[in-house]
Design a protein around this motif. Structure first.
Motif, short mmCIF file in Angstrom:
data_model
loop_
_atom_site.label_atom_id
_atom_site.label_comp_id
_atom_site.label_asym_id
_atom_site.label_seq_id
_atom_site.Cartn_x
_atom_site.Cartn_y
_atom_site.Cartn_z
N ARG A 260 36.89 19.67 10.28
CA ARG A 260 37.17 20.51 9.13
C ARG A 260 38.37 21.40 9.46
NH1 ARG A 260 31.70 24.22 9.61
NH2 ARG A 260 32.11 25.11 11.67
N SER A 261 38.81 22.18 8.51
CA SER A 261 39.94 23.06 8.73
C SER A 261 39.57 24.15 9.73
CB SER A 261 40.37 23.71 7.40
OG SER A 261 40.74 22.73 6.46
N PRO A 262 40.47 24.50 10.64
CA PRO A 262 40.19 25.61 11.57
C PRO A 262 39.87 26.88 10.80
CG PRO A 262 42.14 24.40 12.27
CD PRO A 262 41.77 23.86 10.91
N LEU A 263 38.96 27.68 11.33
CA LEU A 263 38.49 28.94 10.75
C LEU A 263 37.49 28.75 9.63
CD1 LEU A 263 41.75 31.11 10.51
CD2 LEU A 263 40.11 31.03 12.38
N ALA A 264 37.39 27.54 9.07
CA ALA A 264 36.52 27.34 7.91
C ALA A 264 35.06 27.65 8.25
CB ALA A 264 36.64 25.91 7.39
N GLY A 265 34.65 27.36 9.46
CA GLY A 265 33.26 27.61 9.84
C GLY A 265 32.87 29.06 9.80
N LEU A 266 33.84 29.96 9.93
CA LEU A 266 33.53 31.40 9.89
C LEU A 266 33.03 31.82 8.52
CD1 LEU A 266 36.51 32.88 11.96
CD2 LEU A 266 34.15 32.52 12.71
N SER A 267 33.43 31.09 7.49
CA SER A 267 33.03 31.46 6.13
C SER A 267 31.55 31.19 5.86
CB SER A 267 33.88 30.71 5.10
OG SER A 267 33.64 29.32 5.19
N VAL A 268 30.94 30.31 6.66
CA VAL A 268 29.52 29.98 6.46
C VAL A 268 28.70 30.34 7.71
CG1 VAL A 268 29.97 28.16 4.78
CG2 VAL A 268 29.98 27.60 7.21
N LEU A 269 29.25 31.17 8.56
CA LEU A 269 28.55 31.58 9.77
C LEU A 269 27.33 32.41 9.39
CD1 LEU A 269 28.98 31.34 12.88
CD2 LEU A 269 29.99 33.62 12.79
N PRO A 270 26.11 32.01 9.82
CA PRO A 270 24.92 32.78 9.45
C PRO A 270 24.96 34.19 10.00
CG PRO A 270 24.34 30.61 10.32
CD PRO A 270 25.79 30.81 10.61
#
Length: 467
Positions: A260-270
């Motif tokens: 996925r795009s870098p940093l994208a995971g931070l938007s759904v970080l629990p």
């Protein structure tokens, strides 16, 4: 979504990088150079980096007009070949994790107590603490594949079920175990205390005792609360998971690896109870590490030693963490007044934007140790316990301090500070667009957080330079 959002976002990134390049002048590296190596005064460098952060905010406000990270967080699966190979590598990683933990504990407790010839200090403080963070940024949350605490806890819980007939307490593969991250916050603070406050932090025996107790705590907690305990209580694992959310690779709940795009995971970080405190403790402890190199702190500790030094260091560590928390808290309070949103909700929503700063501080403060002192692992492979062995003929290897120049290290460190804060501003901006919707309100809501980011930038650079 605006069809031109992609080009605009790319242009915003270019503007931010140009501003960053203009601001990043070589800085001194801890343990490598002094402040006299700087081509410009520290205050000029701090101002330039702050302008880079502010410029990135302006560019994002003009060009990044719709949330982009959350829609990109799902990503696409990797090829089938990779899906088949990765489980095999995962099994090898578990064996490696258990072996490494055993070696470090044994070496710490029963090896030569001279830190320079014992594997434990370099393996724990440099290769593990710094190395896994950097790998996590590049490859995602790989720590669960290695995590020896989870492996031991899993074996213990299953063995007890076999011998006693008790049911195995299951939890979901990713996420819950304790339902909060306060245990992890305490765990990561204990590591920070050992590294930065305890007077015998470089003692191999101290490291061995710490890891042995930490292992007992993880396995014992899993025996009482279930196997998911380790995922929420292991401070290292929680940190690496958050850092891994920045990476272009991740493993979803079904165990499938995706890109996925870098940093994208931070938007759904629990975000769970204790998550904000956890991130701020890590950020504050790394800031304290920089502060301990300053002339101010050196005057405070003076000739103190032993437990007196530990006491003073502990007070300083708690104080700096408190300051970092207060700055974030103040920014959230002002944001709440501007938007009318609850403070707790805002604190949780923007917590993930601090993760790039955590990584930036790690790279800035410890990169030189990783690439220079980390070379000593080559010698330790032949003599891990300092007993005069030469198993592979590498025991005579000496660290090559000319392998990478101080100028290159300085560029990497200084750029890391500025780049980390620019990325943090981008994550916060995207999150504001997602929460507040109207573009003008989203931009206004970020003013207090921008001020906090600039404050962190200036402080981070001054601490890096020992000013």
């Amino acid at each position: 979504m605006n069809s031109r959002a992609g080009p605009r976002a790319a242009l915003a990134s270019v503007v931010a990088l140009v501003a960053l390049a203009a601001s990043a002048a070589p800085a001194a590296a801890h343990g490598v150079g002094g402040r006299t190596d700087l081509p410009i005064p520290a205050w000029q460098l701090a101002w330039a980096a702050s302008l880079a952060v502010a410029a990135s905010f302006v560019a994002l406000g003009m060009l990044w007009t719709a949330p982009r990270l959350a829609p990109a967080a799902t990503g696409t699966p990797l090829a089938r070949t990779a899906q088949r190979i990765l489980p095999i590598l995962g099994l090898m990683a578990r064996l490696l994790g258990i072996s490494a933990l055993g070696l470090v504990i044994y070496g710490g407790l029963w090896g030569n107590q001279n830190p320079s010839v014992n594997l434990a200090p370099i393996a724990f403080f440099i290769l593990f603490w710094v190395g896994v963070q950097i790998v996590s940024v590049a490859l995602g949350d790989v720590w669960p594949s290695f995590n020896p605490f989870h492996t031991l806890a899993d074996v213990w819980v299953r063995a007890r079920a076999v011998f006693t007939g008790a049911p195995v307490m299951e939890t979901v593969d990713i996420g819950s175990g304790s339902g909060h991250q306060w245990w992890a916050t305490g765990a990561i603070f204990s590591f920070a205390w050992l590294e930065l406050a305890f007077h015998g932090s470089d003692s191999p025996r101290s490291i061995g005792v710490y890891l042995a107790l930490y292992t007992v705590a993880m396995v014992g907690g899993a025996a009482v609360r279930g196997r998911g305990w380790v995922r929420d209580a292991d401070g290292f694992g929680v940190l690496f998971t958050k850092i891994g959310a920045m990476a272009p690779l991740y493993r979803d709940r079904s165990g499938i690896w995706r890109r996925r795009s870098p940093l994208a995971g931070l938007s759904v970080l629990p975000v769970e109870p204790g998550t904000v405190a956890f991130i701020l403790v890590v950020l504050g402890s790394t800031s304290f590490d920089g502060f301990t190199r300053s002339s101010i702190w050196l005057d405070i500790v003076s000739n103190r030693s032993g437990w007196e030094l530990t006491t003073v260091n502990t007070v300083g560590l708690v104080f700096v963490i408190g300051v970092v928390m207060a700055v974030y808290r103040a920014a959230i309070v002002v944001t709440a007044r501007l938007t009318g949103n609850p403070e707790t909700e805002l604190a949780n929503s923007f917590a993930s934007s601090l993760v790039p700063i955590v990584v930036a501080y790690t790279v800035a403060h410890y990169f030189s140790y990783l690439v220079l002192e980390g070379q000593a692992l080559y010698a330790h492979l032949s003599d891990p316990f300092g007993r005069g062995w030469d198993l592979f003929g590498t025991a005579g290897y000496r660290v090559n301090y000319t392998w990478i120049s101080t100028e290159v290290i300085a560029w990497i460190q200084t750029t890391a500070i500025a780049a980390g804060h620019v990325l943090a501003v981008a994550v916060a901006h995207d999150r504001a667009l997602e929460i507040f919707g109207p573009h003008r309100l989203a931009v206004r809501s970020q003013y207090p957080i921008l001020v906090a980011m600039i404050g962190y930038t200036v402080a981070g650079l001054f601490l890096l330079l020992g000013a």
